[in-house]
Design an enzyme around this catalytic site. Structure first.
Site, short mmCIF file in Angstrom:
data_model
loop_
_atom_site.label_atom_id
_atom_site.label_comp_id
_atom_site.label_asym_id
_atom_site.label_seq_id
_atom_site.Cartn_x
_atom_site.Cartn_y
_atom_site.Cartn_z
N LYS A 197 0.88 -1.17 0.00
CA LYS A 197 0.00 0.00 0.00
C LYS A 197 0.91 1.21 0.00
O LYS A 197 1.59 1.49 1.00
CB LYS A 197 -0.92 0.00 1.23
CG LYS A 197 -1.73 1.30 1.32
CD LYS A 197 -2.63 1.36 2.55
CE LYS A 197 -3.07 2.80 2.77
NZ LYS A 197 -3.96 2.95 3.93
N GLY A 206 -8.58 9.19 9.04
CA GLY A 206 -9.02 9.33 10.42
C GLY A 206 -10.04 10.43 10.65
O GLY A 206 -10.39 10.71 11.80
N ALA A 258 -9.65 5.36 3.44
CA ALA A 258 -9.49 6.50 4.35
C ALA A 258 -10.67 7.45 4.39
O ALA A 258 -11.29 7.73 3.37
CB ALA A 258 -8.23 7.30 4.04
N GLY A 259 -10.95 7.92 5.60
CA GLY A 259 -11.96 8.96 5.80
C GLY A 259 -13.36 8.45 6.10
O GLY A 259 -14.26 9.23 6.36
N ASN A 310 -9.74 1.80 9.11
CA ASN A 310 -9.08 1.43 10.35
C ASN A 310 -9.71 2.14 11.56
O ASN A 310 -10.34 1.52 12.41
CB ASN A 310 -7.59 1.74 10.25
CG ASN A 310 -6.73 1.18 11.40
OD1 ASN A 310 -5.55 0.99 11.24
ND2 ASN A 310 -7.32 0.91 12.55
N THR A 311 -9.58 3.47 11.57
CA THR A 311 -9.97 4.24 12.76
C THR A 311 -11.44 4.04 13.14
O THR A 311 -11.77 3.94 14.33
CB THR A 311 -9.68 5.74 12.52
OG1 THR A 311 -8.36 5.87 11.99
CG2 THR A 311 -9.76 6.52 13.82
#
Lengths: 65, 260
Positions: free
Chosen positions: B96, B157, B184-185, B206-207
């Site tokens: 990645k 995040g 992401a986001g 992830n977050t």
């Protein structure tokens, strides 16, 4: 001899990567090494010589996103 | 099934391994998510340290495919070397690829990204580039040899969800043969469902899971949302309209009479 290991300047006696790991007391198994931005395969650690001013990065796996 | 560089997976949810309250909860959440691919990073190992050994055994227990990242790299040289270190460590050609331009937004450096992708692909890597929704950059990544492109929904995040829906739609329409992942986001399962409804092949997050009050529960919610979004995409969503269109029959309406 002066080298930079993981961003930290050090004075070491070791002449090879393998000897450097011994001198710095590395114990783990799961890590890899870049010498001046070039990856050095594990099999070459005993023979790979290090020189004054070399930049050495010793890295392993961590949490990531 | 979704294909990443010729390998088929049934899960369309990729998850990160960071920010969980504990290693045990990380493992439970990843299992609950159904993810078959997880991202990891490379970081400096201190002398005598065995953090890498310990974390690696946790990941191995999950029996998943590892996608190492180049998170935090700010130059092509750093990113390329980090990718090569990852290949040596994990015996994988997958990476990645992140080349970061700005510390506050973690906005990808489009120019560095394209350059690094080209270098790595010529060296045999299979690159998963983290990029913005810019079509021109995505096209350059494809030209460089990327068969997977991973535009952000919003900054890493931030939990803002898809902030530029029309651009993501355009990417999907213009790159029909590329495996597209929203990376992401994303903050809520509904955001993930939206990405899949748009025809994206997968999402990476992830977050949103790791920082939930109950990461295991949230992982399950994302799994169901991703499945739901994909099924909706395959079923074919109707087009939006500007005005009402009655769903009940017009003919036979009681009390109706022609206006005189």
């Amino acid at each position: 001899m002066h080298v930079t290991v993981n961003g930290e300047k050090r004075t070491v006696a070791a002449a090879t990567l393998d000897a450097l790991l011994g001198e710095l007391e590395y114990e783990g198994k799961h890590f890899v090494i870049a010498l001046n931005y070039e990856v050095v395969p594990r099999a070459q650690w005993p023979s790979k010589t290090i020189g004054n001013g070399d930049e050495i990065e010793i890295v392993s796996v961590r949490q990531g996103g | 099934m979704v294909s990443f560089y010729g390998t088929e997976f049934s899960s369309r949810l990729l998850v990160g391994t960071a920010l969980y309250p504990s290693p045990a909860i990380m493992q439970q959440a990843i299992r609950a998510s159904g993810a078959e691919i997880v991202t990891v990073s490379l970081r400096r190992e201190a002398a005598g340290g065995k953090a890498g050994d310990a974390f690696w055994s946790l990941i191995r227990e999950l029996n998943v495919t590892v996608l190492p990242n180049t998170a935090g790299c700010r130059s092509v040289r750093e990113a390329v070397t980090t990718a090569k270190l990852a290949r040596e460590l994990f015996q994988t050609n997958w990476v990645k690829l992140e080349v970061i331009a700005d510390d506050e937004t973690l906005q990808p450096d489009a120019i560095g990204l394209v350059e690094a992708a080209g270098i790595l692909i010529s060296d045999g890597f299979e690159v998963f580039p983290y990029c913005t929704e810019d079509l021109g950059v995505a096209q350059r990544l494809v030209d460089a040899g990327c068969r997977v492109v991973m535009p952000w929904a919003a900054p890493i995040g931030s939990a803002r969800g898809i902030t530029n829906r029309s651009a993501l739609k355009l990417l999907r329409a213009r790159l029909p043969d590329i495996t597209l992942v929203v990376d992401a986001g994303l903050g809520a399962p509904s955001h993930a469902a939206q990405a899949l409804e748009l025809g994206y092949d997968a999402v990476l997050l992830n977050t949103a899971v790791a920082r939930a009050a109950d990461p295991v529960g949230m992982a399950k919610a994302f799994r169901l949302a991703v499945e739901s979004g994909r099924i909706a995409h395959e079923a074919g969503l109707m087009d939006a309209r500007d005005f009402a269109s009655a769903s009940s029959p017009v003919v036979g309406q009681p009390f109706w009479h022609a206006v005189s």
